[in-house]
Design a protein around this motif. Structure first.
Motif, short mmCIF file in Angstrom:
data_model
loop_
_atom_site.label_atom_id
_atom_site.label_comp_id
_atom_site.label_asym_id
_atom_site.label_seq_id
_atom_site.Cartn_x
_atom_site.Cartn_y
_atom_site.Cartn_z
N TYR A 164 -54.21 16.26 -35.58
CA TYR A 164 -54.57 14.95 -35.05
C TYR A 164 -55.30 15.12 -33.72
O TYR A 164 -55.30 16.18 -33.11
N PRO A 242 -51.05 11.53 -28.15
CA PRO A 242 -51.58 11.46 -29.51
C PRO A 242 -52.25 10.12 -29.78
O PRO A 242 -51.76 9.06 -29.37
N TRP A 244 -52.40 8.41 -32.39
CA TRP A 244 -51.64 7.49 -33.23
C TRP A 244 -50.55 6.76 -32.47
O TRP A 244 -49.88 5.90 -33.02
N GLU A 263 -58.21 19.68 -31.98
CA GLU A 263 -57.19 18.94 -32.70
C GLU A 263 -55.84 19.65 -32.54
O GLU A 263 -55.77 20.87 -32.43
N VAL A 295 -52.31 9.40 -41.04
CA VAL A 295 -52.12 9.74 -39.62
C VAL A 295 -52.79 11.08 -39.28
O VAL A 295 -53.59 11.17 -38.37
N PHE A 296 -52.44 12.13 -40.01
CA PHE A 296 -52.96 13.46 -39.74
C PHE A 296 -54.17 13.74 -40.62
O PHE A 296 -54.23 13.30 -41.77
N ASP A 297 -55.12 14.50 -40.08
CA ASP A 297 -56.20 15.03 -40.91
C ASP A 297 -55.64 16.18 -41.73
O ASP A 297 -54.86 16.99 -41.23
#
Length: 309
Positions: A164, A242, A244, A263, A295-297
């Motif tokens: 992220y 973060p 998010w 990231e 949320v996360f790549d």
């Protein structure tokens, strides 16, 4: 081959660790002769010498095969026995998971909801920390850890969940955001709010803000992102957190997504012998479904797909 009992394995392990039959006997509350007999019986089962000891000598030495067996057992045997003790004492199934406070506070309710549907009788016990997670798994205090650190420890194997981005956040009343390359200069003299010393995100933020030789001195340090956000909302300073953590409802805050910082990777780890356990595997799958994508790549360099339901 005759069946090997845990008693024989445990006795050999303690003899090898203490370097003597007497040390193992004290550890296991056995007689010296019983400890010696257990090792001899294990050698008979394995059809090979594990320990060399001279008559009257207080110390023993391991044969090559003995060293290989000890290396195989250490430190997994200690962890397994510690877990077995805790399971017997608790009388109720539980899964003990460690993770940073922000991941649990902001992201984990959806994961927990899915996990609880599958295991309604399991107590989900959470230890909200960023540091010492690997040590807690290794000593048997945790079963699973979700971490922004890669341990590189074969006793706590990790799988990459995803990554992220970080964001600069500051009170909206401070005006327009700086250009990303100007953030370190913009930050000088402004109160910096961050995480406790040693936490991954604090280290990343301090390195970024101090990259041109600036001295970075936090004004406030807290244990998690929810506390950091509360301080920023109150106008006490700026932070790097973060992305998010910032939602549409956070109208008192300006957020700048930092594409010039690497990231942050997030790893799912567990004790090695629990890696394929159905409960642990289900939690990993639920993390993939609820966190990766929304949320996360996903991990780079390979095709990614959610596991089948």
């Amino acid at each position: 081959m005759a069946k090997i009992s845990l008693t024989l394995i445990q006795t050999f392990y303690q003899v090898a660790r203490h370097g003597s039959f007497s040390g193992a006997a004290r550890e296991l509350n056995l007689s010296y002769q019983s400890a010696a007999n257990h090792v001899r019986r294990l050698e008979q089962i394995l059809k090979g010498k594990l320990i060399e000891s001279e008559q009257g000598a207080k110390r023993i030495s391991l044969t090559p095969r003995g060293r290989a067996l000890y290396s195989l057992l250490h430190p997994e045997l200690d962890i397994m026995l510690e877990r077995l003790t805790k399971l017997i004492e608790s009388q109720r199934s539980s899964l003990r998971v460690g993770m940073p406070q922000a991941i649990f506070f902001y992201l984990f309710p959806k994961v927990l909801s899915r996990f609880r549907e599958a295991f309604p009788d399991i107590e989900f016990s959470v230890y909200e920390r960023d540091t010492v997670l690997a040590e807690l798994v290794k000593n048997g205090s945790l079963d699973v850890c979700i971490s922004e650190r890669y341990f590189g420890d074969p006793v706590v194997p990790q799988r990459l969940l995803g990554s992220y981005r970080l964001s600069l956040v500051f009170p909206r009343s401070w005006g327009e955001p700086p250009e990303q390359q100007d953030i370190p200069a913009w930050a000088e003299g402004k109160p910096f709010i961050t995480y406790e010393p040693g936490q991954t995100l604090r280290n990343l933020a301090v390195d970024f803000l101090g990259r041109d030789g600036a001295i970075v001195q936090p004004a406030i340090s807290t244990s998690g992102s929810s506390s950091v956000m509360r301080c920023v909302e109150a106008g006490l300073g700026f932070s790097i957190i973060p992305s998010w953590c910032v939602g549409a409802a956070d109208v008192a805050i300006t957020a700048v997504r930092l594409t010039n910082l690497p990231e942050v990777r997030v790893y799912f780890g567990s004790a090695g012998f629990l890696q394929t356990h159905p409960t642990v595997q289900r939690l990993f799958d639920d993390c993939l479904r609820e966190l990766v994508g929304p949320v996360f790549d996903p991990p780079r360099g390979k095709e990614y797909a959610h596991p089948p339901l």
